[in-house]
Design an enzyme around this catalytic site. Structure first.
Site, PDB file in Angstrom:
ATOM      1  N   GLU A 160      -8.201 -36.167   3.311  1.00  0.00           N
ATOM      2  CA  GLU A 160      -6.676 -35.635   4.405  1.00  0.00           C
ATOM      3  C   GLU A 160      -6.862 -36.501   5.525  1.00  0.00           C
ATOM      4  O   GLU A 160      -8.076 -36.045   6.326  1.00  0.00           O
ATOM      5  CB  GLU A 160      -6.977 -34.791   4.222  1.00  0.00           C
ATOM      6  CG  GLU A 160      -5.636 -34.177   4.564  1.00  0.00           C
ATOM      7  CD  GLU A 160      -5.020 -32.603   4.769  1.00  0.00           C
ATOM      8  OE1 GLU A 160      -4.258 -31.908   3.699  1.00  0.00           O
ATOM      9  OE2 GLU A 160      -4.178 -31.570   5.648  1.00  0.00           O
TER      10      GLU A 160
ATOM     11  N   ASN B  12       1.779 -31.649  -4.691  1.00  0.00           N
ATOM     12  CA  ASN B  12       1.325 -30.312  -4.788  1.00  0.00           C
ATOM     13  C   ASN B  12       2.419 -29.135  -4.502  1.00  0.00           C
ATOM     14  O   ASN B  12       3.249 -28.688  -3.502  1.00  0.00           O
ATOM     15  CB  ASN B  12       0.479 -29.637  -3.333  1.00  0.00           C
ATOM     16  CG  ASN B  12      -1.158 -30.579  -3.435  1.00  0.00           C
ATOM     17  OD1 ASN B  12      -0.893 -31.763  -4.180  1.00  0.00           O
ATOM     18  ND2 ASN B  12      -1.774 -30.233  -3.054  1.00  0.00           N
TER      19      ASN B  12
ATOM     20  N   HIS C 106       1.422 -32.776  -0.209  1.00  0.00           N
ATOM     21  CA  HIS C 106       1.762 -31.854  -0.101  1.00  0.00           C
ATOM     22  C   HIS C 106       2.834 -31.413   0.362  1.00  0.00           C
ATOM     23  O   HIS C 106       3.615 -31.104   0.911  1.00  0.00           O
ATOM     24  CB  HIS C 106       0.035 -31.000   0.827  1.00  0.00           C
ATOM     25  CG  HIS C 106      -0.913 -31.139  -0.062  1.00  0.00           C
ATOM     26  ND1 HIS C 106      -2.425 -30.367   0.473  1.00  0.00           N
ATOM     27  CD2 HIS C 106      -1.709 -32.896   0.213  1.00  0.00           C
ATOM     28  CE1 HIS C 106      -2.970 -30.973   0.184  1.00  0.00           C
ATOM     29  NE2 HIS C 106      -2.768 -32.308  -0.467  1.00  0.00           N
TER      30      HIS C 106
ATOM     31  N   HIS D 105       3.042 -26.366   4.891  1.00  0.00           N
ATOM     32  CA  HIS D 105       3.342 -25.982   3.304  1.00  0.00           C
ATOM     33  C   HIS D 105       4.171 -24.267   3.602  1.00  0.00           C
ATOM     34  O   HIS D 105       4.059 -24.674   4.454  1.00  0.00           O
ATOM     35  CB  HIS D 105       1.693 -24.869   3.518  1.00  0.00           C
ATOM     36  CG  HIS D 105       0.801 -26.385   3.305  1.00  0.00           C
ATOM     37  ND1 HIS D 105       0.053 -26.382   4.009  1.00  0.00           N
ATOM     38  CD2 HIS D 105       0.892 -27.023   2.405  1.00  0.00           C
ATOM     39  CE1 HIS D 105      -1.043 -27.475   2.973  1.00  0.00           C
ATOM     40  NE2 HIS D 105      -0.484 -27.617   2.112  1.00  0.00           N
TER      41      HIS D 105
ATOM     42  N   ASP E   7      -8.493 -27.050  -3.614  1.00  0.00           N
ATOM     43  CA  ASP E   7      -7.658 -27.656  -2.765  1.00  0.00           C
ATOM     44  C   ASP E   7      -8.146 -27.521  -1.620  1.00  0.00           C
ATOM     45  O   ASP E   7      -8.628 -25.740  -1.624  1.00  0.00           O
ATOM     46  CB  ASP E   7      -6.550 -26.547  -3.103  1.00  0.00           C
ATOM     47  CG  ASP E   7      -4.993 -26.774  -2.665  1.00  0.00           C
ATOM     48  OD1 ASP E   7      -4.857 -28.017  -2.334  1.00  0.00           O
ATOM     49  OD2 ASP E   7      -4.180 -26.235  -2.353  1.00  0.00           O
TER      50      ASP E   7
ATOM     51  N   ASP F 135     -10.663 -31.268   2.478  1.00  0.00           N
ATOM     52  CA  ASP F 135      -9.929 -31.454   4.065  1.00  0.00           C
ATOM     53  C   ASP F 135     -10.519 -31.046   5.563  1.00  0.00           C
ATOM     54  O   ASP F 135     -10.971 -30.413   6.435  1.00  0.00           O
ATOM     55  CB  ASP F 135      -8.772 -30.171   3.958  1.00  0.00           C
ATOM     56  CG  ASP F 135      -8.031 -30.347   5.046  1.00  0.00           C
ATOM     57  OD1 ASP F 135      -8.025 -31.312   5.926  1.00  0.00           O
ATOM     58  OD2 ASP F 135      -6.830 -29.414   4.656  1.00  0.00           O
TER      59      ASP F 135
ATOM     60  N   ASN G   7       2.968 -24.931  -4.804  1.00  0.00           N
ATOM     61  CA  ASN G   7       2.584 -23.770  -4.657  1.00  0.00           C
ATOM     62  C   ASN G   7       3.211 -22.637  -4.766  1.00  0.00           C
ATOM     63  O   ASN G   7       3.627 -21.788  -4.951  1.00  0.00           O
ATOM     64  CB  ASN G   7       0.529 -23.162  -2.999  1.00  0.00           C
ATOM     65  CG  ASN G   7       0.191 -21.984  -3.806  1.00  0.00           C
ATOM     66  OD1 ASN G   7       0.525 -21.957  -4.853  1.00  0.00           O
ATOM     67  ND2 ASN G   7      -0.126 -21.843  -2.423  1.00  0.00           N
ATOM     68  N   THR G   8       3.626 -22.464  -3.686  1.00  0.00           N
ATOM     69  CA  THR G   8       4.744 -21.163  -2.721  1.00  0.00           C
ATOM     70  C   THR G   8       6.311 -21.180  -4.385  1.00  0.00           C
ATOM     71  O   THR G   8       6.133 -20.184  -3.960  1.00  0.00           O
ATOM     72  CB  THR G   8       5.840 -21.272  -1.898  1.00  0.00           C
ATOM     73  OG1 THR G   8       4.180 -21.686  -0.596  1.00  0.00           O
ATOM     74  CG2 THR G   8       6.188 -20.412  -1.017  1.00  0.00           C
TER      75      THR G   8
HETATM   76  P1  13P Z   1       3.452 -25.447  -0.581  1.00  0.00           P
HETATM   77  O1  13P Z   1       2.701 -23.972  -1.283  1.00  0.00           O
HETATM   78  O2  13P Z   1       4.744 -25.858   0.335  1.00  0.00           O
HETATM   79  O3  13P Z   1       4.723 -25.115  -2.383  1.00  0.00           O
HETATM   80  O4  13P Z   1       2.220 -26.180  -0.811  1.00  0.00           O
HETATM   81  C1  13P Z   1       0.997 -26.202  -2.184  1.00  0.00           C
HETATM   82  C2  13P Z   1       0.409 -27.915  -1.344  1.00  0.00           C
HETATM   83  O5  13P Z   1      -0.111 -28.693  -0.629  1.00  0.00           O
HETATM   84  C3  13P Z   1      -1.129 -26.944  -1.009  1.00  0.00           C
HETATM   85  O6  13P Z   1      -1.754 -27.608  -1.452  1.00  0.00           O
END
Ligand code: 13P
Length: 287
Positions: free
Chosen positions: A135, A229, A207, A177, A84, A105, A231-232
């Site tokens: 990107e 995507n 993302h 993000h 990533d 990226d 993550n958080t």
């Molecule tokens: P979030 O942490 O906002 O979900 O974004 C994740 C992301 O885009 C990783 O590349």
């Protein structure tokens, strides 16, 4: 089964759904993401940022862990192991470590430099049998210390990068993000439609999946987004479940301090979050 992300994303574009990309941090995350994909018969992209790779002692550890978990859990759904927001050097390291997919990226470089570096890395990835994401237009928020402002990509620049032979493309459409601020205006569907017009059937990547309202996610998928995507959100639910366990004093009951017990509520919370996203993205049953 470890595969590149190319086929699964082309199928997603054709079928009008998206494949979830979930960042991993450790064994709990990896088990939760892969076992949920298997239970739901869904393709999945499991990913490591450069920071998470360092945290786990290196990309080779990440690659070996993911491959071993695939083997020992008997995971048969398509799994791509993806870097990533890679730097140029990070991409090279992940090719060597045995990843099946990388992201370069170059969005913070002038477009000519992004083109030059992406060109080299497309060749490296494809010569070694990996898929590659590029990107255009920096995604806002902070990731691994890099702060972007949530730009909207220039559709012509997207076409320039798409024409280099990348397998899928992240274009900034006002996404950020982390948690969205209360005054966030929402995704720019105008930008997304203009990018789509330039790049045709190339799978697009969204993302910053955390906290985007469901109706905007669905609209983005209908306009060509095939990889989302997240993550958080997994980090938040993991922390919340772990906090509840400790606040309830469960670590002080019997052997509740055993990490296998202490981390279990967080593990289950990640599984529930991954399931919720796969259902929303429409990838359930698409393995
Ligand atoms: P979030 O942490 O906002 O979900 O974004 C994740 C992301 O885009 C990783 O590349």
């Amino acid at each position: 089964m470890l595969v590149t992300a190319k086929d699964m994303l082309e199928k997603a574009v054709a079928g009008k759904y998206a494949v979830g990309h979930f960042n991993t941090n450790n064994l709990e995350w990896t088990k939760a993401i892969l076992s949920t994909a298997q239970e739901l018969n869904s393709p999945v992209i499991i990913s490591s940022s450069e920071g998470a790779g360092k945290y786990m002692t290196g990309f080779k550890t990440v690659a070996d862990m993911v491959k071993d978990v695939i083997d020992s859990l008997g995971i048969t759904v398509p799994v791509a192991l993806h870097l990533d927001h890679g730097t140029y050097e990070g991409c090279i390291k992940c090719v060597e470590a045995g990843f099946s997919s990388i992201m370069f990226d170059g969005s913070h470089y002038p477009i000519e430099e992004n083109v030059a570096k992406t060109t080299e890395l497309v060749k490296l990835a494809h010569d070694n049998g990996l898929s590659i994401e590029a990107e255009v237009g920096a995604i806002g928020g902070e990731e691994d210390g890099v702060i972007g402002m949530g730009e909207c990509a220039d559709p012509k620049e997207c076409k320039m990068i798409a024409d280099l032979g990348v397998d899928f493309l992240a274009a900034g459409i006002g996404n950020i993000h982390g948690v969205y601020p209360a005054n966030w205006p929402g995704l720019s569907f105008e930008t997304l439609a203009a990018v789509k017009e330039q790049v045709g059937d190339l799978p697009l990547v969204l993302h910053g999946g955390t906290g985007i309202p469901d109706d905007q996610i669905k609209k983005a998928i209908s306009l060509g987004v095939a990889k989302i995507n997240v993550n958080t959100e997994c980090q938040l639910v993991f922390a919340e479940a772990t906090r509840k366990y400790i606040e309830a004093g469960k670590d002080l009951e019997g052997k509740g301090f055993d990490p296998r017990k202490l981390l279990d509520p967080g593990y289950k919370a990640i599984k529930a979050k991954v399931k919720e996203k796969m259902e929303l993205f429409g990838s359930v049953g698409k393995a």
